[in-house]
Design a protein around this motif. Structure first.
Motif, PDB file in Angstrom:
ATOM      1  N   VAL A 168      -8.374  -2.605   6.068  1.00  0.00           N
ATOM      2  CA  VAL A 168      -7.323  -1.275   5.698  1.00  0.00           C
ATOM      3  C   VAL A 168      -7.870  -0.014   5.055  1.00  0.00           C
ATOM      4  O   VAL A 168      -8.849  -0.279   4.317  1.00  0.00           O
ATOM      5  CB  VAL A 168      -6.149  -1.569   4.465  1.00  0.00           C
ATOM      6  CG1 VAL A 168      -5.069  -0.291   4.817  1.00  0.00           C
ATOM      7  CG2 VAL A 168      -5.650  -2.467   4.612  1.00  0.00           C
ATOM      8  N   VAL A 169      -8.016   1.077   5.950  1.00  0.00           N
ATOM      9  CA  VAL A 169      -9.034   2.121   5.514  1.00  0.00           C
ATOM     10  C   VAL A 169      -8.071   3.006   4.495  1.00  0.00           C
ATOM     11  O   VAL A 169      -6.766   3.176   3.788  1.00  0.00           O
ATOM     12  CB  VAL A 169      -8.370   3.489   6.392  1.00  0.00           C
ATOM     13  CG1 VAL A 169      -9.125   4.890   6.289  1.00  0.00           C
ATOM     14  CG2 VAL A 169      -9.001   3.337   7.709  1.00  0.00           C
ATOM     15  N   MET A 170      -8.904   3.383   3.149  1.00  0.00           N
ATOM     16  CA  MET A 170      -8.490   3.486   1.912  1.00  0.00           C
ATOM     17  C   MET A 170      -9.100   4.911   1.814  1.00  0.00           C
ATOM     18  O   MET A 170      -9.954   5.189   2.207  1.00  0.00           O
ATOM     19  CB  MET A 170      -8.956   2.590   0.628  1.00  0.00           C
ATOM     20  CG  MET A 170      -8.337   1.646   1.282  1.00  0.00           C
ATOM     21  SD  MET A 170      -6.739   0.775   0.202  1.00  0.00           S
ATOM     22  CE  MET A 170      -6.518   0.793  -0.654  1.00  0.00           C
ATOM     23  N   ILE A 174       0.636  -0.949  -0.098  1.00  0.00           N
ATOM     24  CA  ILE A 174      -0.062  -0.606  -0.155  1.00  0.00           C
ATOM     25  C   ILE A 174       0.904   1.296  -0.336  1.00  0.00           C
ATOM     26  O   ILE A 174       1.975   1.674   0.695  1.00  0.00           O
ATOM     27  CB  ILE A 174      -0.806  -0.631   1.454  1.00  0.00           C
ATOM     28  CG1 ILE A 174      -1.921  -1.317   1.159  1.00  0.00           C
ATOM     29  CG2 ILE A 174      -2.220   1.326   1.046  1.00  0.00           C
ATOM     30  CD1 ILE A 174      -2.782  -1.649   2.233  1.00  0.00           C
ATOM     31  N   ASP A 175       0.802   2.447  -1.123  1.00  0.00           N
ATOM     32  CA  ASP A 175       1.689   3.043  -1.392  1.00  0.00           C
ATOM     33  C   ASP A 175       0.809   4.508  -1.610  1.00  0.00           C
ATOM     34  O   ASP A 175      -0.283   4.839  -2.649  1.00  0.00           O
ATOM     35  CB  ASP A 175       2.366   3.497  -2.107  1.00  0.00           C
ATOM     36  CG  ASP A 175       3.099   4.173  -2.683  1.00  0.00           C
ATOM     37  OD1 ASP A 175       3.660   4.933  -1.391  1.00  0.00           O
ATOM     38  OD2 ASP A 175       3.920   4.253  -3.523  1.00  0.00           O
ATOM     39  N   PRO A 176       0.462   5.336  -0.110  1.00  0.00           N
ATOM     40  CA  PRO A 176       0.909   5.810   0.637  1.00  0.00           C
ATOM     41  C   PRO A 176       0.765   4.644   1.652  1.00  0.00           C
ATOM     42  O   PRO A 176      -0.326   4.476   1.779  1.00  0.00           O
ATOM     43  CB  PRO A 176       1.151   7.558   0.909  1.00  0.00           C
ATOM     44  CG  PRO A 176      -0.005   7.730   0.532  1.00  0.00           C
ATOM     45  CD  PRO A 176      -0.311   7.142  -0.616  1.00  0.00           C
ATOM     46  N   PHE A 177       1.870   4.667   2.943  1.00  0.00           N
ATOM     47  CA  PHE A 177       1.035   4.015   3.834  1.00  0.00           C
ATOM     48  C   PHE A 177       1.717   3.910   4.631  1.00  0.00           C
ATOM     49  O   PHE A 177       2.553   5.098   5.406  1.00  0.00           O
ATOM     50  CB  PHE A 177       2.234   2.494   3.819  1.00  0.00           C
ATOM     51  CG  PHE A 177       1.812   1.394   5.185  1.00  0.00           C
ATOM     52  CD1 PHE A 177       0.534   0.487   4.999  1.00  0.00           C
ATOM     53  CD2 PHE A 177       2.645   1.220   6.477  1.00  0.00           C
ATOM     54  CE1 PHE A 177      -0.133  -0.927   6.544  1.00  0.00           C
ATOM     55  CE2 PHE A 177       1.861   0.974   7.096  1.00  0.00           C
ATOM     56  CZ  PHE A 177       0.738  -0.310   7.151  1.00  0.00           C
ATOM     57  N   ARG A 178       0.248   4.602   5.644  1.00  0.00           N
ATOM     58  CA  ARG A 178       0.232   4.284   6.963  1.00  0.00           C
ATOM     59  C   ARG A 178      -0.284   3.846   8.352  1.00  0.00           C
ATOM     60  O   ARG A 178      -1.116   2.884   8.128  1.00  0.00           O
ATOM     61  CB  ARG A 178      -0.537   6.040   7.542  1.00  0.00           C
ATOM     62  CG  ARG A 178       0.290   7.046   6.274  1.00  0.00           C
ATOM     63  CD  ARG A 178       0.694   8.443   7.142  1.00  0.00           C
ATOM     64  NE  ARG A 178       1.041   9.219   5.916  1.00  0.00           N
ATOM     65  CZ  ARG A 178       0.688   8.983   4.761  1.00  0.00           C
ATOM     66  NH1 ARG A 178       1.194   8.035   3.680  1.00  0.00           N
ATOM     67  NH2 ARG A 178       1.414   9.932   4.404  1.00  0.00           N
ATOM     68  N   PRO A 179       0.420   3.641   9.472  1.00  0.00           N
ATOM     69  CA  PRO A 179       0.318   2.572  10.620  1.00  0.00           C
ATOM     70  C   PRO A 179      -1.393   2.747  10.657  1.00  0.00           C
ATOM     71  O   PRO A 179      -2.099   1.584  10.864  1.00  0.00           O
ATOM     72  CB  PRO A 179       1.286   2.384  11.440  1.00  0.00           C
ATOM     73  CG  PRO A 179       3.072   3.338  10.546  1.00  0.00           C
ATOM     74  CD  PRO A 179       1.580   4.247   9.773  1.00  0.00           C
ATOM     75  N   GLN A 180      -1.698   3.778  10.996  1.00  0.00           N
ATOM     76  CA  GLN A 180      -2.871   4.303  11.414  1.00  0.00           C
ATOM     77  C   GLN A 180      -3.665   3.502  10.598  1.00  0.00           C
ATOM     78  O   GLN A 180      -5.234   3.356  10.878  1.00  0.00           O
ATOM     79  CB  GLN A 180      -2.946   5.768  12.122  1.00  0.00           C
ATOM     80  CG  GLN A 180      -3.265   6.800  10.459  1.00  0.00           C
ATOM     81  CD  GLN A 180      -1.168   7.391  10.663  1.00  0.00           C
ATOM     82  OE1 GLN A 180      -0.878   6.469  11.158  1.00  0.00           O
ATOM     83  NE2 GLN A 180      -1.437   8.518   9.907  1.00  0.00           N
ATOM     84  N   PHE A 181      -3.793   3.333   9.255  1.00  0.00           N
ATOM     85  CA  PHE A 181      -4.575   3.402   8.327  1.00  0.00           C
ATOM     86  C   PHE A 181      -5.138   1.288   8.013  1.00  0.00           C
ATOM     87  O   PHE A 181      -6.419   1.713   8.158  1.00  0.00           O
ATOM     88  CB  PHE A 181      -4.773   2.999   6.936  1.00  0.00           C
ATOM     89  CG  PHE A 181      -4.210   5.143   6.216  1.00  0.00           C
ATOM     90  CD1 PHE A 181      -4.416   5.541   7.070  1.00  0.00           C
ATOM     91  CD2 PHE A 181      -3.711   4.879   5.473  1.00  0.00           C
ATOM     92  CE1 PHE A 181      -4.459   7.192   6.739  1.00  0.00           C
ATOM     93  CE2 PHE A 181      -3.495   6.113   5.130  1.00  0.00           C
ATOM     94  CZ  PHE A 181      -4.105   6.808   5.887  1.00  0.00           C
ATOM     95  N   VAL A 182      -4.248   1.082   9.415  1.00  0.00           N
ATOM     96  CA  VAL A 182      -4.769  -0.671   9.928  1.00  0.00           C
ATOM     97  C   VAL A 182      -5.514  -0.459  10.579  1.00  0.00           C
ATOM     98  O   VAL A 182      -5.600  -0.334  11.754  1.00  0.00           O
ATOM     99  CB  VAL A 182      -2.969  -1.087   9.722  1.00  0.00           C
ATOM    100  CG1 VAL A 182      -3.820  -2.500  10.080  1.00  0.00           C
ATOM    101  CG2 VAL A 182      -1.834  -1.106   8.824  1.00  0.00           C
ATOM    102  N   ARG A 183      -6.460  -1.719  10.208  1.00  0.00           N
ATOM    103  CA  ARG A 183      -8.231  -1.702  11.083  1.00  0.00           C
ATOM    104  C   ARG A 183      -7.649  -3.099  11.623  1.00  0.00           C
ATOM    105  O   ARG A 183      -7.683  -4.177  10.789  1.00  0.00           O
ATOM    106  CB  ARG A 183      -9.322  -1.096  10.971  1.00  0.00           C
ATOM    107  CG  ARG A 183      -9.550   0.261  10.588  1.00  0.00           C
ATOM    108  CD  ARG A 183      -9.100   0.615  12.030  1.00  0.00           C
ATOM    109  NE  ARG A 183      -9.121   2.385  11.702  1.00  0.00           N
ATOM    110  CZ  ARG A 183      -8.470   3.646  11.743  1.00  0.00           C
ATOM    111  NH1 ARG A 183      -7.085   2.361  11.976  1.00  0.00           N
ATOM    112  NH2 ARG A 183      -9.073   4.830  11.561  1.00  0.00           N
ATOM    113  N   GLY A 184      -8.528  -3.999  12.496  1.00  0.00           N
ATOM    114  CA  GLY A 184      -8.543  -4.789  12.661  1.00  0.00           C
ATOM    115  C   GLY A 184      -9.066  -6.019  11.672  1.00  0.00           C
ATOM    116  O   GLY A 184      -8.854  -7.288  11.365  1.00  0.00           O
TER     117      GLY A 184
END
Length: 89
Positions: free
Chosen positions: A14-16, A1-11
């Motif tokens: 992934v938040v898009m 995923i680019d750009p990637f941010r750890p805060q986009f990852v959910r249980g």
């Protein structure tokens, strides 16, 4: 995923985010696969200062801000799961 941010990852995913370019089919354009006729589109650019007002029953194509790639042996599904997505937005 680019750009990637750890805060986009959910249980459970992934938040898009919506990208800045939209495509709106031109009225009266009919797609015909046999005749290789594809619809024509008007390009719309959205920004914080110039949002797009989506009208009832209107169809708009969009893309994600993030680019997602996986290896040749993997697959994935992108599905809208937000409150707005469940309303058809």
């Amino acid at each position: 995923i680019d750009p990637f941010r750890p805060q986009f990852v959910r249980g459970a995913g992934v938040v898009m985010h919506l990208g800045s370019e939209l495509l709106r089919p031109r009225p009266g354009t009919v797609a015909d696969v046999k005749k290789k006729i594809t619809p024509e589109y008007d390009s719309i650019t959205i920004t914080d200062d110039t949002p797009y007002h989506l009208r009832p029953h209107e169809f708009i194509l969009g893309h994600t801000l993030q680019k997602v790639t996986v290896g040749a042996k993997l697959g994935f599904l992108i599905e809208g799961r937000s409150t707005l997505a469940r309303l058809g937005l």
